[in-house]
Write an enzyme that holds these catalytic residues in place. Structure first.
Site, PDB file in Angstrom:
ATOM      1  CG  HIS A 170      -1.822  -1.121   1.391  1.00 18.05           C
ATOM      2  ND1 HIS A 170      -2.842  -1.351   0.499  1.00 18.05           N
ATOM      3  CD2 HIS A 170      -1.923  -2.092   2.329  1.00 18.05           C
ATOM      4  CE1 HIS A 170      -3.530  -2.413   0.894  1.00 18.05           C
ATOM      5  NE2 HIS A 170      -2.988  -2.883   1.987  1.00 18.05           N
TER       6      HIS A 170
HETATM    7  C1  BDR Z   1      -3.272   1.499   4.943  1.00 21.89           C
HETATM    8  O1  BDR Z   1      -3.677   1.252   6.282  1.00 21.89           O
HETATM    9  C2  BDR Z   1      -2.574   0.957   7.088  1.00 21.89           C
HETATM   10  O2  BDR Z   1      -2.837  -0.127   7.918  1.00 21.89           O
HETATM   11  C3  BDR Z   1      -1.415   0.702   6.150  1.00 21.89           C
HETATM   12  O3  BDR Z   1      -0.196   1.126   6.728  1.00 21.89           O
HETATM   13  C4  BDR Z   1      -1.768   1.522   4.941  1.00 21.89           C
HETATM   14  O4  BDR Z   1      -1.317   2.855   5.081  1.00 21.89           O
HETATM   15  C5  BDR Z   1      -3.895   0.447   4.045  1.00 21.89           C
HETATM   16  O5  BDR Z   1      -5.288   0.498   4.139  1.00 21.89           O
END
Ligand code: BDR
Ligand code: CA
Length: 302
Positions: free
Chosen positions: A232
């Protein structure tokens, strides 16, 4: 090299994003926010990562909770510390300050991007204090939201869900925005083959990254039934450093702050023609995943 400030809540994929950013960009500062774990832990993790990378990037801590309501955390994904089961080594780093908002305002430069990979609280507070701030930076690359579907609720992605009022302000701010949502980030996934490759590489950083990914693979096996995890937060770094890998379309994007079922949803208007509001964000739709993964692997030392 592109210049950037990283606003983050490390967080396992935040850690990978910080490693990647220090490999392929000039990181002028790190600001931390409450998100995956409480602020004290996200700040401690950011400091530990700068020590591990041997960089002197200043770390400024910021908001300890969202604009409205109580914090949302994700220890079931990132572990209680935010770094999975990693035992952090000792180090001598301390935060450069505890006022991330002032730092963001003062560090604004026309060639400096803000890469926001946690809840958007710090950015919203900066915009509240100086609405023109967004005209004094190059733009904001956000990991958050999705063109459809969430990961905390059926509609909402974590970073937006954790502070929808802040996200709404950022999307309405007039900033040059790029949105890397779940629809994009799930195109770039790790595998156990990468973990093995990193372990074989032997270098401390590669070994550290292998441990983080292995932990996440275990979590995702429980949650999604597959030993793989989406990159992500690294995607939001790459949207700045390697925009040629992305297909981005201008879209009107609004954040739902009221819905019973949809609070924290990014509502992306895909109607064609002049039917909706003007576009306020570049929404990333496609990424050259093999090339993106090659950049991540290189940064981790595979
Ligand atoms: C996002 O949520 C967090 O848990 C991760 O670091 C990322 O930024 C993904 O949905
Ligand atoms: Ca994050």
């Amino acid at each position: 090299m592109k210049r950037m400030i990283i606003d983050c809540d490390p967080g396992l994929d935040d850690a990978i994003a910080l490693i990647l950013a220090h490999h392929c960009a000039e990181v002028v500062g790190i600001t931390t926010v409450s998100g995956n774990v409480p602020l004290a832990a996200t700040t401690a993790n950011a400091l530990m990562l700068t020590a591990m990378l041997g960089v002197d990037t200043p770390v400024h801590s910021g908001a300890a909770g969202p604009l409205v309501g109580a914090p949302t955390y994700a220890p079931h994904v990132h572990g209680e510390s935010g770094m999975g089961d990693f035992e952090p080594p000792g180090h001598d780093r301390t935060a450069a300050g505890d006022d991330a908002v002032s730092y963001l305002l003062d560090a604004a430069e026309s060639d400096t991007w803000v890469v926001a990979v946690g809840p958007l609280t710090n950015l919203a507070l900066a915009i509240e204090r100086d609405p023109d701030w967004v005209t004094r930076i190059a733009g904001i690359s956000i990991m958050g939201g999705s063109i459809a579907g969430g990961n905390v609720t059926p509609a909402a992605e974590f970073n937006i869900y954790a502070d929808p009022e802040a996200a709404a302000r950022v999307f309405a701010s007039g900033a040059d925005l790029v949105m890397c949502g779940l629809n994009l980030t799930h195109q770039v996934e790790t595998s156990d083959a990468l973990v093995a490759e990193l372990r074989a590489a032997g270098a401390p950083l590669a070994h550290f990254a292998a441990g983080l990914l292995d932990y996440l693979h275990g979590v995702m096996a429980e949650l999604l039934g597959r030993r793989a995890t989406a990159m992500h937060d690294p995607c939001a770094v790459l949207a700045v450093t390697h925009p040629e890998l992305f297909e981005v379309a201008p879209r009107p994007v609004a954040v739902e702050v009221d819905g019973t079922l949809t609070r924290g949803m990014t509502v992306v208007d895909e109607r064609t023609g002049n039917q909706g509001a003007a576009a306020n964000a570049g929404v990333a739709y496609r990424i050259d995943a093999p090339r993106a993964m090659a950049l991540v692997r290189g940064a981790l030392g595979a």
